[in-house]
Design a protein around this motif. Structure first.
Motif: not given
Length: 199
Positions: A83-85, A88-91, A99-100, A124-126
């Motif tokens: 979802l981050i990629a 679509s923020s899961p926050f 991811l805190r 790294q890939d993000l």
């Protein structure tokens, strides 16, 4: 999303694939956090189909940290990554805080090496994928990059990721994108400047 980031996410589904909820999901069920219905949906929905809004409820839940929560987090991590990629923020706000809970996990020291490596590989890939996002938006004061790389850097730092590895990946990224990002975000480097190595 770059092919490398897609591969890393698929590898995360494999690395964390042994974790299951088995009805043992720890959430806060107060009126502000996760409803009983949302908890049921989190347990019953196949991992790859959990919508970001539902995972955001879990992210916002005011529950503590223990081994069950650590296993819950590992179960959800590949979906968080995906979802981050996909932006679509899961926050509820920005990606930088979603991811805190990893900060509580001591994942680099206590989780298996393959799990720790896939987390750092994702970061790294993000970075490399995010450096390529050069869409512009018009602000009252002029044009600005639409995607703020500071959010990704803050995500990594908040989750206790290897910021040096992420910045090295940015450095090694395709020069055209990296230079454009650098010009659009000089403050980023000053905010996350690493201390000089002593000789």
């Amino acid at each position: 999303m770059t092919p490398e980031l897609r591969t890393t996410i698929e590898d995360a589904y494999r690395v964390f694939g042994g974790y299951r909820l088995d009805g043992a999901l720890i959430v806060c069920n107060c009126n502000c956090c996760v409803s009983a219905e949302s908890e049921r949906r989190l347990i019953r929905t196949p991992l790859r189909e959990i919508p970001y809004q539902l995972l955001a409820e879990y992210t916002d839940s005011a529950h503590g940290w223990d081994e069950i929560v650590a296993d819950n987090m590992r179960y959800f991590l590949p979906r968080y990554f995906e979802l981050i990629a996909l932006n679509s923020s899961p926050f509820d706000m920005h990606i930088d805080d979603c991811l805190r809970r990893l900060a509580h996990a001591r994942w680099r020291d206590e989780w298996p090496a393959a799990e720790a490596e896939i987390i750092d590989r994702f970061f790294q890939d993000l970075i490399v994928s995010s450096v390529r996002k050069l869409d512009l938006v018009k602000w009252p004061v002029g044009w600005r990059l639409k995607f703020d790389l500071v959010d990704v850097l803050t995500l990594i730092v908040t989750a206790h990721g290897d910021i040096g590895r992420a910045l090295a990946a940015w450095d090694a990224a395709d020069g055209r994108f990296a230079r454009a990002r650098l010009m659009g975000g000089r403050a980023v480097l000053s905010a996350f400047r690493l201390p000089r190595a002593r000789v």
